[in-house]
Scaffold this motif. Structure first.
Motif, mmCIF file in Angstrom:
data_model
loop_
_atom_site.group_PDB
_atom_site.id
_atom_site.type_symbol
_atom_site.label_atom_id
_atom_site.label_comp_id
_atom_site.label_asym_id
_atom_site.label_seq_id
_atom_site.Cartn_x
_atom_site.Cartn_y
_atom_site.Cartn_z
ATOM 1 N N ARG A 55 0.811 -1.242 0.020
ATOM 2 C CA ARG A 55 0.095 0.286 0.068
ATOM 3 C C ARG A 55 0.792 1.199 -0.033
ATOM 4 O O ARG A 55 0.688 1.933 -0.818
ATOM 5 C CB ARG A 55 -0.837 0.060 1.152
ATOM 6 N N THR A 56 1.878 1.375 0.770
ATOM 7 C CA THR A 56 2.596 2.505 0.966
ATOM 8 C C THR A 56 3.174 2.791 -0.214
ATOM 9 O O THR A 56 3.510 3.886 -0.761
ATOM 10 C CB THR A 56 3.569 2.547 2.172
ATOM 11 N N ASP A 57 3.839 1.810 -0.834
ATOM 12 C CA ASP A 57 4.687 2.120 -2.076
ATOM 13 C C ASP A 57 3.701 2.615 -3.089
ATOM 14 O O ASP A 57 4.115 3.292 -4.059
ATOM 15 C CB ASP A 57 5.492 0.540 -2.573
ATOM 16 N N ALA A 58 2.619 1.891 -3.225
ATOM 17 C CA ALA A 58 1.655 2.239 -4.198
ATOM 18 C C ALA A 58 1.342 3.833 -4.149
ATOM 19 O O ALA A 58 1.273 4.488 -5.178
ATOM 20 C CB ALA A 58 0.088 1.630 -3.973
ATOM 21 N N LEU A 59 1.221 4.334 -2.767
ATOM 22 C CA LEU A 59 0.958 5.723 -2.743
ATOM 23 C C LEU A 59 2.068 6.501 -3.042
ATOM 24 O O LEU A 59 1.915 7.605 -3.915
ATOM 25 C CB LEU A 59 0.637 6.001 -1.022
ATOM 26 N N ARG A 60 3.335 6.171 -2.571
ATOM 27 C CA ARG A 60 4.503 6.873 -3.150
ATOM 28 C C ARG A 60 4.786 6.845 -4.640
ATOM 29 O O ARG A 60 5.018 7.901 -5.086
ATOM 30 C CB ARG A 60 5.650 6.068 -2.473
ATOM 31 N N THR A 61 4.344 5.704 -5.076
ATOM 32 C CA THR A 61 4.613 5.496 -6.812
ATOM 33 C C THR A 61 3.599 6.521 -7.468
ATOM 34 O O THR A 61 3.954 7.068 -8.466
ATOM 35 C CB THR A 61 4.665 4.064 -7.092
ATOM 36 N N ALA A 62 2.123 6.670 -6.855
ATOM 37 C CA ALA A 62 1.514 7.429 -7.538
ATOM 38 C C ALA A 62 1.688 8.907 -7.561
ATOM 39 O O ALA A 62 1.612 9.780 -8.365
ATOM 40 C CB ALA A 62 -0.167 7.156 -6.985
ATOM 41 N N ALA A 63 2.311 9.303 -6.250
ATOM 42 C CA ALA A 63 2.642 10.651 -6.110
ATOM 43 C C ALA A 63 3.750 10.973 -7.177
ATOM 44 O O ALA A 63 3.884 12.154 -7.781
ATOM 45 C CB ALA A 63 3.239 10.770 -4.585
#
Length: 252
Positions: A55-63
């Motif tokens: 989840r956190t990596d998905a948020l970071r990658t989207a940003a």
């Protein structure tokens, strides 16, 4: 998906900035921007059943994907995406996150856009499209039914790089949080000088995403750093502070 939909996963996320002008695209109140043709910035996250991203990596990658699109030469001046980017930023700044796997992901990847890869996540960002003019390959992608988890507790954020702090009091779906992280990154980008933008871009947009400690959240929201306030069309109450963009160059 309309603004009144409340999907369980990705969602549109109009927002209000920390110091909106009368014509800010992030105001929750109606402005002249609502009279313009509305565009959205599509983001598609690659989620295979057997190997979903953290989840956190998905948020970071989207940003990071939002930042890559904002800084791409095709988005500026007379670039092939420049007019779409101008039209998008002249109206509301909408972001829509959808999910794809298998053949759906391959078809989406064949469309003009940029794929950004994180530690476990892949997010493809596309030039803005009209609200009612999605490419068929993207229009049929799912917007609900899946969420993401962190298999292990995320590492503490690195204070030497920008940190997108999430509101500890809000329970957002992964897609909602991805869109909000994108808003926070965009607000930080807008506040930076050209020199600061260049340095961030040349470093490949390092950033962290973390949930704030409850006792520090109020301090962050009044610190002068960019704050995303959601308009409340999906999942959470209008005016809710969702993200604080803590870029080292913007710290007082």
């Amino acid at each position: 998906m309309s603004d009144n939909d409340t999907p369980a996963f990705p969602s549109e996320s109009p927002a209000t900035s920390y110091s909106p002008t009368a014509d800010s695209p992030f105001r929750s109140e109606r402005t002249r921007r609502d009279e313009a043709q509305q565009f959205v910035l599509p983001l598609v996250v690659h989620i295979e059943k057997t190997a979903p991203p953290a989840r956190t990596d998905a948020l970071r990658t989207a940003a990071r994907a939002v930042l890559v699109m904002l800084s791409d030469e095709r988005s500026a001046d007379e670039g092939e995406w420049a007019q779409a980017m101008r039209d998008w930023q002249d109206a509301r700044i909408r972001k829509v996150v959808r999910r794809a796997r298998g053949a759906e992901w391959r078809k989406a990847s064949a469309l003009p856009g940029i794929t950004v890869t994180g530690e476990s996540a892949e997010v493809r960002v596309f030039p803005p499209v009209p609200l009612d003019g999605w490419p068929k390959e993207l229009a049929k992608l799912q917007v609900s039914g899946t969420d993401l988890d962190d298999p292990e507790p995320p590492a503490a954020p690195d204070p030497a790089v920008p940190v997108l702090w999430l509101n500890p009091e809000l329970d957002m779906s992964a897609g909602k949080a991805m869109a909000q992280a994108g808003h926070g990154a965009q607000l930080a980008w807008w506040e930076l000088s050209e020199t600061e933008r260049k340095a961030w871009r040349e470093a490949d947009f390092p950033l962290s995403v973390a949930t704030s400690e409850a006792g520090r959240w109020q301090e962050l929201t009044v610190s002068g750093l960019p704050v995303v306030r959601d308009a409340g069309f999906t999942e959470i109450a209008p005016g809710s502070c969702t993200v604080v963009a803590d870029h080292p160059a913007l710290r007082g």
